[in-house]
Design a protein around this motif. Structure first.
Motif, PDB file in Angstrom:
ATOM      1  N   MET A 260      42.342   5.601  69.043  1.00 15.72           N
ATOM      2  CA  MET A 260      41.206   4.765  68.653  1.00 15.72           C
ATOM      3  C   MET A 260      41.472   4.246  67.247  1.00 15.72           C
ATOM      4  N   LEU A 261      40.783   3.192  66.869  1.00 16.83           N
ATOM      5  CA  LEU A 261      41.014   2.567  65.577  1.00 16.83           C
ATOM      6  C   LEU A 261      40.637   3.496  64.418  1.00 16.83           C
ATOM      7  N   ASP A 262      41.385   3.411  63.359  1.00 17.86           N
ATOM      8  CA  ASP A 262      41.042   4.127  62.130  1.00 17.86           C
ATOM      9  C   ASP A 262      40.089   3.224  61.350  1.00 17.86           C
ATOM     10  N   ASP A 263      38.888   3.088  61.901  1.00 17.68           N
ATOM     11  CA  ASP A 263      37.894   2.166  61.357  1.00 17.68           C
ATOM     12  C   ASP A 263      36.509   2.724  61.647  1.00 17.68           C
ATOM     13  N   MET A 264      35.804   3.101  60.605  1.00 14.03           N
ATOM     14  CA  MET A 264      34.506   3.767  60.740  1.00 14.03           C
ATOM     15  C   MET A 264      33.514   2.961  61.570  1.00 14.03           C
ATOM     16  N   ARG A 265      33.328   1.686  61.242  1.00 13.49           N
ATOM     17  CA  ARG A 265      32.317   0.888  61.936  1.00 13.49           C
ATOM     18  C   ARG A 265      32.688   0.638  63.394  1.00 13.49           C
ATOM     19  N   GLU A 266      33.987   0.487  63.664  1.00 10.58           N
ATOM     20  CA  GLU A 266      34.422   0.227  65.040  1.00 10.58           C
ATOM     21  C   GLU A 266      34.223   1.462  65.925  1.00 10.58           C
ATOM     22  N   VAL A 267      34.648   2.625  65.439  1.00  7.93           N
ATOM     23  CA  VAL A 267      34.576   3.834  66.261  1.00  7.93           C
ATOM     24  C   VAL A 267      33.142   4.325  66.388  1.00  7.93           C
ATOM     25  N   LEU A 268      32.428   4.403  65.286  1.00 11.32           N
ATOM     26  CA  LEU A 268      31.017   4.813  65.380  1.00 11.32           C
ATOM     27  C   LEU A 268      30.211   3.778  66.154  1.00 11.32           C
ATOM     28  N   GLY A 269      30.581   2.512  66.013  1.00  8.54           N
ATOM     29  CA  GLY A 269      29.909   1.466  66.788  1.00  8.54           C
ATOM     30  C   GLY A 269      30.103   1.667  68.278  1.00  8.54           C
TER      31      GLY A 269
ATOM     32  N   VAL B 287      24.718  -0.756  66.879  1.00  9.75           N
ATOM     33  CA  VAL B 287      25.851  -0.467  65.996  1.00  9.75           C
ATOM     34  C   VAL B 287      25.411  -0.476  64.538  1.00  9.75           C
ATOM     35  N   ASN B 288      24.197  -0.953  64.283  1.00  8.35           N
ATOM     36  CA  ASN B 288      23.679  -1.026  62.914  1.00  8.35           C
ATOM     37  C   ASN B 288      22.519  -0.057  62.683  1.00  8.35           C
TER      38      ASN B 288
ATOM     39  N   ASP C 105      28.832  13.432  67.120  1.00  4.10           N
ATOM     40  CA  ASP C 105      29.198  14.467  68.088  1.00  4.10           C
ATOM     41  C   ASP C 105      30.037  13.884  69.223  1.00  4.10           C
ATOM     42  N   LEU C 106      29.689  12.665  69.651  1.00  7.09           N
ATOM     43  CA  LEU C 106      30.446  12.026  70.723  1.00  7.09           C
ATOM     44  C   LEU C 106      31.860  11.672  70.249  1.00  7.09           C
ATOM     45  N   VAL C 107      31.973  11.129  69.049  1.00  6.10           N
ATOM     46  CA  VAL C 107      33.302  10.782  68.533  1.00  6.10           C
ATOM     47  C   VAL C 107      34.162  12.037  68.386  1.00  6.10           C
ATOM     48  N   LYS C 108      33.560  13.154  68.034  1.00  4.26           N
ATOM     49  CA  LYS C 108      34.326  14.404  67.951  1.00  4.26           C
ATOM     50  C   LYS C 108      34.898  14.797  69.308  1.00  4.26           C
ATOM     51  N   GLN C 109      34.133  14.545  70.366  1.00  2.00           N
ATOM     52  CA  GLN C 109      34.653  14.794  71.721  1.00  2.00           C
ATOM     53  C   GLN C 109      35.853  13.895  71.988  1.00  2.00           C
TER      54      GLN C 109
ATOM     55  N   LYS D 246      26.180   5.090  52.904  1.00  2.89           N
ATOM     56  CA  LYS D 246      26.661   6.401  52.418  1.00  2.89           C
ATOM     57  C   LYS D 246      26.570   7.468  53.504  1.00  2.89           C
ATOM     58  N   ASP D 247      25.570   7.356  54.387  1.00  6.20           N
ATOM     59  CA  ASP D 247      25.441   8.311  55.498  1.00  6.20           C
ATOM     60  C   ASP D 247      26.559   8.095  56.511  1.00  6.20           C
ATOM     61  N   TYR D 248      26.892   6.835  56.780  1.00  5.38           N
ATOM     62  CA  TYR D 248      28.007   6.527  57.671  1.00  5.38           C
ATOM     63  C   TYR D 248      29.313   7.082  57.092  1.00  5.38           C
ATOM     64  N   ASN D 249      29.516   6.870  55.790  1.00  5.48           N
ATOM     65  CA  ASN D 249      30.736   7.375  55.153  1.00  5.48           C
ATOM     66  C   ASN D 249      30.832   8.892  55.250  1.00  5.48           C
ATOM     67  N   GLN D 250      29.708   9.570  55.069  1.00  4.58           N
ATOM     68  CA  GLN D 250      29.684  11.024  55.152  1.00  4.58           C
ATOM     69  C   GLN D 250      30.022  11.504  56.561  1.00  4.58           C
ATOM     70  N   VAL D 251      29.407  10.867  57.552  1.00  6.60           N
ATOM     71  CA  VAL D 251      29.662  11.213  58.950  1.00  6.60           C
ATOM     72  C   VAL D 251      31.128  10.985  59.306  1.00  6.60           C
ATOM     73  N   TRP D 252      31.674   9.880  58.841  1.00  6.79           N
ATOM     74  CA  TRP D 252      33.077   9.557  59.151  1.00  6.79           C
ATOM     75  C   TRP D 252      34.022  10.585  58.532  1.00  6.79           C
ATOM     76  N   GLN D 253      33.715  11.001  57.318  1.00 11.22           N
ATOM     77  CA  GLN D 253      34.531  12.025  56.685  1.00 11.22           C
ATOM     78  C   GLN D 253      34.490  13.326  57.462  1.00 11.22           C
ATOM     79  N   GLU D 254      33.316  13.682  57.959  1.00  9.56           N
ATOM     80  CA  GLU D 254      33.169  14.901  58.747  1.00  9.56           C
ATOM     81  C   GLU D 254      33.972  14.823  60.050  1.00  9.56           C
ATOM     82  N   ILE D 255      34.090  13.613  60.596  1.00  6.42           N
ATOM     83  CA  ILE D 255      34.867  13.422  61.826  1.00  6.42           C
ATOM     84  C   ILE D 255      36.353  13.522  61.532  1.00  6.42           C
TER      85      ILE D 255
END
Length: 366
Positions: free
Chosen positions: A187-196, A206-207, A219-223, A353-362
């Motif tokens: 999958m892309l190394d892109d926060m908005r694309e993958v979380l989207g 997506v917003n 949680d889904l992206v972690k799967q 900032k919440d998106y960035n935090q979530v992405w870091q956790e992933i």
């Protein structure tokens, strides 16, 4: 807009002129300097005016720019960037001198809020009328296109190697949760694309700014992460073409550039049925632009149907210019109708900032 392979970056550099980074600030014209200017050699006095453009790498045919120069007796000075962040940082750091810039939708909003943009006078862009009204209705990052003229629309989708993946697979993001494909996907190394992708899979925007929805997407992206080889925005297309990966999230134009005609027959590319995170790259006029009249001519020229048809043929993307759809010579890799359930990425504001935090956790773990 997406990142392009390094080989394309190198090729693009060969196609364009030196940029504004070497351009010196105009000196204030004193009467003495004006008098001196009158005595300049005729050749220098007759030099064409210049239009300074800052655009994505490898994003317009060289011939289209050359034709505009010939038609308007102007020299286009064309600088390139690989990300919205790079462009924005350079402009905020004082990289002035540009007339036109091509940011993605969320950055149109950010730049407007930062008072960096000139409102668009649509009477000077009559070809704006060629843009599909249904697409304009989806734009919320710049309601009514007060500051932007849409340039190009697209989205990341999924490419499948049909020689390796049995027919009948679901054209869905759920493909990334299949155990039988573990170790053969990226999958892309892109926060908005993958979380989207995850948010659309769950039926959310997506917003979204709802933190509970964002947590479920995490949680889904972690799967998905447990099944994929890696998050990759650089070599996914080459890895797919080489047969190393069988399923990749990515951009069709990147993927098909790596394939010969025979290999293309064994590829299924689709925008998942749940929808995707779309991008709309637009033309904006900077507040301090020195050649606004020529900038307006360029924006209008881009949406001349014959010209726009050449651009979408070059990029093999859908045409947002309605008349150009009947003039293009190549079939796009996907159609406008395939994007019906997709959404443009918007400025997230404080929620970023919440998106960035979530992405870091992933990516690195909690």
């Amino acid at each position: 807009m997406k990142k392009l392979p390094l080989v394309l970056l190198s090729a693009a550099v060969c196609l364009v002129l030196h940029g504004c980074s070497e351009d010196k600030k105009e000196e204030q014209q004193t009467p003495q300097k004006k008098a001196a200017a009158q005595n300049q050699p005729a050749a220098q006095a007759n030099e064409p005016q210049k239009l300074y453009i800052y655009n994505w790498t490898y994003y317009i045919p060289d011939q289209v720019v050359k034709d505009f120069e010939s038609q308007n007796q102007v020299k286009v000075v064309y600088d390139m960037y690989a990300s919205n962040e790079e462009m924005f940082t350079k402009l905020k750091a004082g990289g002035s001198g540009y007339d036109l810039v091509f940011p993605s939708g969320d950055y149109v909003s950010i730049m407007a809020k930062e008072n960096m943009l000139e409102p668009i006078d649509k009477s000077k862009v009559p070809n704006f009328a060629h843009i599909d009204p249904a697409i304009l209705a989806k734009i919320h990052f710049d309601e009514g296109n007060k500051y932007s003229v849409p340039y190009m629309m697209g989205a990341a989708g999924v490419a499948v190697n049909t020689k390796q993946v049995p027919a009948g697979f679901d054209k869905s993001w759920t493909l990334f949760n299949r155990d039988d494909l573990k170790g053969r996907m990226t999958m892309l190394d892109d926060m908005r694309e993958v979380l989207g992708a995850a948010l659309k899979s769950l039926g959310y925007s997506v917003n979204t700014k709802n933190l509970e929805e964002l947590k479920k997407a995490k949680d889904l992206v972690k799967q998905w992460k447990s099944k994929i080889v890696k998050f990759d925005a650089e070599s996914f297309a080459k890895g797919f073409a080489a047969g190393e990966f069988w399923v990749v999230q990515g951009y069709a134009e990147n993927i098909f550039l790596e394939l010969d005609e025979e290999a293309k027959k064994n590829v299924a590319f689709f925008i998942p049925k749940e929808g995707s995170a779309m991008y709309m790259d637009s033309m904006v006029l900077l507040k301090n632009a020195k050649n606004k009249d020529m900038a307006y001519k360029f924006m209008n020229y881009i949406h001349e149907p014959k010209v726009y048809a050449k651009i979408v043929d070059f990029l093999t993307l859908p045409s947002i210019n309605v008349p150009a759809r009947n003039l293009r010579a190549k079939k796009p890799n996907y159609e406008i109708s395939d994007l019906a359930r997709s959404e443009f990425k918007e400025d997230l504001g404080e929620t970023l900032k919440d998106y960035n935090q979530v992405w870091q956790e992933i990516v690195v773990g909690e």
